[in-house]
Design an enzyme around this catalytic site. Structure first.
Site, PDB file in Angstrom:
ATOM      1  CD  GLU A  69     -21.397  -1.884  38.727  1.00  0.00           C
ATOM      2  OE1 GLU A  69     -21.543  -0.714  39.121  1.00  0.00           O
ATOM      3  OE2 GLU A  69     -21.575  -2.859  39.478  1.00  0.00           O
ATOM      4  CB  CYS A 100     -22.697   5.355  33.199  1.00  0.00           C
ATOM      5  SG  CYS A 100     -20.961   5.023  33.417  1.00  0.00           S
TER       6      CYS A 100
HETATM    7  P1  NAP Z   1     -28.610  -1.672  27.469  1.00  0.00           P
HETATM    8  O1  NAP Z   1     -29.592  -1.349  26.431  1.00  0.00           O
HETATM    9  O2  NAP Z   1     -29.074  -2.090  28.797  1.00  0.00           O
HETATM   10  O3  NAP Z   1     -27.677  -2.794  26.867  1.00  0.00           O
HETATM   11  C1  NAP Z   1     -26.530  -3.299  27.542  1.00  0.00           C
HETATM   12  C2  NAP Z   1     -26.227  -4.678  27.049  1.00  0.00           C
HETATM   13  O4  NAP Z   1     -27.261  -5.568  27.461  1.00  0.00           O
HETATM   14  C3  NAP Z   1     -26.156  -4.783  25.529  1.00  0.00           C
HETATM   15  O5  NAP Z   1     -25.126  -5.667  25.181  1.00  0.00           O
HETATM   16  C4  NAP Z   1     -27.519  -5.369  25.196  1.00  0.00           C
HETATM   17  O6  NAP Z   1     -27.540  -6.049  23.981  1.00  0.00           O
HETATM   18  C5  NAP Z   1     -27.701  -6.323  26.356  1.00  0.00           C
HETATM   19  N1  NAP Z   1     -29.054  -6.813  26.595  1.00  0.00           N
HETATM   20  C6  NAP Z   1     -30.244  -6.239  26.293  1.00  0.00           C
HETATM   21  N2  NAP Z   1     -31.257  -7.028  26.712  1.00  0.00           N
HETATM   22  C7  NAP Z   1     -30.709  -8.126  27.298  1.00  0.00           C
HETATM   23  C8  NAP Z   1     -31.226  -9.313  27.915  1.00  0.00           C
HETATM   24  N3  NAP Z   1     -32.528  -9.545  28.023  1.00  0.00           N
HETATM   25  N4  NAP Z   1     -30.348 -10.199  28.403  1.00  0.00           N
HETATM   26  C9  NAP Z   1     -29.022 -10.012  28.304  1.00  0.00           C
HETATM   27  N5  NAP Z   1     -28.479  -8.926  27.719  1.00  0.00           N
HETATM   28  C10 NAP Z   1     -29.302  -7.996  27.230  1.00  0.00           C
HETATM   29  O7  NAP Z   1     -27.614  -0.449  27.705  1.00  0.00           O
HETATM   30  P2  NAP Z   1     -26.855   0.360  26.602  1.00  0.00           P
HETATM   31  O8  NAP Z   1     -27.837   1.187  25.850  1.00  0.00           O
HETATM   32  O9  NAP Z   1     -25.967  -0.531  25.825  1.00  0.00           O
HETATM   33  O10 NAP Z   1     -25.898   1.276  27.496  1.00  0.00           O
HETATM   34  C11 NAP Z   1     -26.298   2.470  28.087  1.00  0.00           C
HETATM   35  C12 NAP Z   1     -26.588   2.283  29.567  1.00  0.00           C
HETATM   36  O11 NAP Z   1     -25.470   1.738  30.209  1.00  0.00           O
HETATM   37  C13 NAP Z   1     -26.878   3.574  30.295  1.00  0.00           C
HETATM   38  O12 NAP Z   1     -27.957   3.384  31.169  1.00  0.00           O
HETATM   39  C14 NAP Z   1     -25.590   3.829  31.074  1.00  0.00           C
HETATM   40  O13 NAP Z   1     -25.758   4.616  32.229  1.00  0.00           O
HETATM   41  C15 NAP Z   1     -25.178   2.448  31.403  1.00  0.00           C
HETATM   42  N6  NAP Z   1     -23.759   2.359  31.711  1.00  0.00           N
HETATM   43  C16 NAP Z   1     -23.390   2.158  33.005  1.00  0.00           C
HETATM   44  C17 NAP Z   1     -22.054   2.087  33.359  1.00  0.00           C
HETATM   45  C18 NAP Z   1     -21.625   1.875  34.778  1.00  0.00           C
HETATM   46  O14 NAP Z   1     -20.464   1.573  35.006  1.00  0.00           O
HETATM   47  N7  NAP Z   1     -22.500   2.012  35.745  1.00  0.00           N
HETATM   48  C19 NAP Z   1     -21.085   2.216  32.362  1.00  0.00           C
HETATM   49  C20 NAP Z   1     -21.497   2.414  31.039  1.00  0.00           C
HETATM   50  C21 NAP Z   1     -22.834   2.480  30.730  1.00  0.00           C
HETATM   51  P3  NAP Z   1     -28.293  -5.447  22.674  1.00  0.00           P
HETATM   52  O15 NAP Z   1     -28.124  -3.970  22.730  1.00  0.00           O
HETATM   53  O16 NAP Z   1     -27.551  -6.093  21.587  1.00  0.00           O
HETATM   54  O17 NAP Z   1     -29.697  -5.856  22.759  1.00  0.00           O
END
Ligand code: NAP
Ligand code: MG
Length: 523
Positions: A286, A320
């Site tokens: 997501e 999001c």
């Molecule tokens: P993110 O930077 O993509 O991080 C999400 C998760 O992925 C974190 O736990 C992060 O860990 C981890 N991660 C990073 N690199 C990875 C890898 N290579 N392998 C496995 N895991 C990895 O996103 P965010 O900044 O936390 O959240 C914001 C984003 O989430 C926005 O784009 C928002 O739109 C989206 N979002 C979508 C929904 C939906 O339902 N569609 C809901 C909420 C949020 P670390 O940060 O510890 O590196």
């Protein structure tokens, strides 16, 4: 007897007794800042040499807690623990698994204000936003517990004469669960509990920006005496341990919520078959959004302006589902810009520990810099009509920012910003507005405001978003009412909080059992 599902009620902080409870919880949390939290692997609490500091974005000198930075060996050990535990957990009856989840909901209700208070400190949620997050987590637990019991029943099929024909749902195996920091309790709890209540075991890797509230979730798993090894907890940056967990040949599925870039990376890596791997991994991802609210000339403009402002600036625009584009039909454009700006001026930005502030800091320095960069882009692509500046000396505060006259196709109109920055776009007419709304690579949430039924019906048919709202804001999806998840590069349309969600964690087995005279069936 299990009662019918009901959404958890939000706290009314205007009630002095309720406000007092929140103040007490904040005082309690203030006394417990800076503590260290372990990894949990097979129920054992372990530490690592390197640590991750979780800071308060509204006061970066405040360390909310210290998490471990797990090593690759520890990440692998977490998978092995989940593999071992799966051999017993998979056979635990659905009702028993659901009972653990009902207990988790009870504990969350008891610790509601404390859990909210942690999020006020750790991610800068306002009181109301933090409370909404905990309520959503409770809803996920209550809803998925009931759903797991439903899927746990043997499902009747049409019986071939002489046979008893049935279908049952069974778990997949070991799941890697990777949530974001923006709903650091609700999304984490929803994805993790959905995985284990269906009989899978989990390796949970929370976001490095919200490790403390994640550790509180693990405390709850301990408090309800969930068997050791069902949820294994590894903190560490995605860059350091993410690929190890995703690529592990014994990982059966990955449940991810976060950015488009990381989601696509995980999907690609998971698709690659590893030596010894006996399945195709299932990925639900997501991801981001560029959500729009369309305002028609025949709309209640007051209500539309309120909906835009609430959707754009709630939790600093870091949802999001946040409205990052207001697409307004030309006839009412100038009036709407004025109304939106007037309403956004009432938002008070500051440290959300103090309830007079309803908007806090953005999550970290990187986000602050990236949003600031987008504001600069916006100033060139459009007309700055509100904000555009930093709000306080200390902390990552950005004032609600509005850029009007943004053109379709420009960066601010196409790219996810994830902060308190709203683009306003003028459309020639309603059809043009819908066309602009659909013209991004995303498709998560959207809303239309119009009193004309033919027009709103057209949006229902043609506005391509997983979650569409008519004459209301586009944030605040409720479990069971608004199953959540989007199209295109917004993700795999998981529909969290809906009746199909648990199927993502299950596979099914059809059993045809001879009980009488065989009728043969087909050759
Ligand atoms: P993110 O930077 O993509 O991080 C999400 C998760 O992925 C974190 O736990 C992060 O860990 C981890 N991660 C990073 N690199 C990875 C890898 N290579 N392998 C496995 N895991 C990895 O996103 P965010 O900044 O936390 O959240 C914001 C984003 O989430 C926005 O784009 C928002 O739109 C989206 N979002 C979508 C929904 C939906 O339902 N569609 C809901 C909420 C949020 P670390 O940060 O510890 O590196
Ligand atoms: Mg991040």
């Amino acid at each position: 007897m299990v009662t019918e599902f009901r959404n958890e009620s939000l706290a009314n902080f205007n009630n002095q007794d309720v406000a007092k409870k929140m103040k007490d919880a904040l005082a309690f949390v203030a006394l417990h800042l800076g503590l260290e939290y372990p990894l949990v692997i097979g129920g054992e609490k372990v530490t690592s040499k390197d640590k991750i500091k979780s800071i308060n974005p509204g006061k970066p000198s405040e360390i909310v807690g210290i998490a471990q930075s797990a090593t690759i060996d520890q990440a692998n050990a977490a998978i092995e623990s989940a593999v071992k535990t799966f051999e017993t957990w998979r056979y635990v009856p659905a009702k028993e698994r659901a009972d653990y989840l009902f207990k988790a909901a009870e504990v969350m209700k008891k610790r509601k204000f404390e859990l909210s208070a942690w999020m006020v400190h750790e991610v800068g949620k306002s009181w109301a936003e933090a409370d909404g997050d905990v309520c959503e987590a409770i809803d996920f637990c209550e809803f998925y517990a009931r759903e797991a019991m439903r899927y746990g029943e043997i499902q009747p099929c049409l019986n071939l004469p002489g046979e008893s024909d049935t279908l049952r749902y069974i778990p997949l195996g070991v799941g890697v669960v990777v949530p974001p920091w923006n709903f650091p309790f609700a999304i984490l709890a929803g994805m993790t509990t959905a995985a284990w209540v269906t009989g899978n075991t989990v390796v949970l890797k929370p976001s490095s920006d919200s490790t403390v509230i994640a550790a509180k979730f693990m405390e709850i798993m301990e408090e309800i005496k969930l068997p050791k090894g069902v949820v294994n907890f590894v903190t560490g940056s995605g860059g350091a341990i993410g690929d190890t967990l995703v690529a592990h040949p014994k990982t059966r599925f990955i449940s991810f919520t976060g950015s488009k870039a990381v989601g696509l990376h995980i999907n690609e890596l998971a698709a690659k078959h590893q030596k010894g791997q006996r399945w195709i991994k299932r990925v639900s991802a997501e991801m981001g959004g560029k959500d729009a609210i369309v305002v028609d000339s025949e709309a209640d403009l007051e209500a539309a302006a309120s909906g835009v402002v609430a959707s754009a600036f709630g939790f600093q625009g870091q949802k999001c589902s946040a409205c990052s584009r207001a697409i307004i039909v030309a006839d009412v454009y100038d009036t709407m810009v004025e109304k939106i700006v007037e309403k956004a001026k009432n938002i008070k930005v500051g440290p959300t520990v103090d309830p007079q502030y309803n908007m806090g800091a953005v999550i970290n320095k990187k986000a602050f810099d990236s949003i600031t960069e987008y504001i600069n882009v916006g100033k060139k692509e459009g007309r700055l009509v509100l904000g555009g500046d930093k709000a306080h000396e200390d902390g990552y505060f950005i004032n609600p920012t509005i850029i009007a006259d943004v053109k379709p196709g420009s960066r601010l109109e196409q790219e996810e910003v994830f902060g308190p920055l709203l683009a306003i776009i003028k459309a020639k007419d309603y059809d043009h507005a819908l066309q602009i709304a659909n013209d991004t690579e995303y498709g998560l949430t959207g809303a239309v405001y119009s009193k004309n039924k033919a027009k709103t019906d057209k949006a229902i048919k043609e506005f391509f978003t997983g979650n569409l709202y008519v004459n209301r804001k586009c944030t605040g999806a409720m479990v069971a009412c608004h199953p959540f998840g989007g199209y295109n590069l917004s993700g795999t349309c998981s529909k969290a909080g809906g009746k199909d969600y648990l199927l993502l964690f299950l596979q099914s087995k059809a059993v045809g059992e001879l009980v009488g005279q065989s009728s043969g069936g087909r050759p």
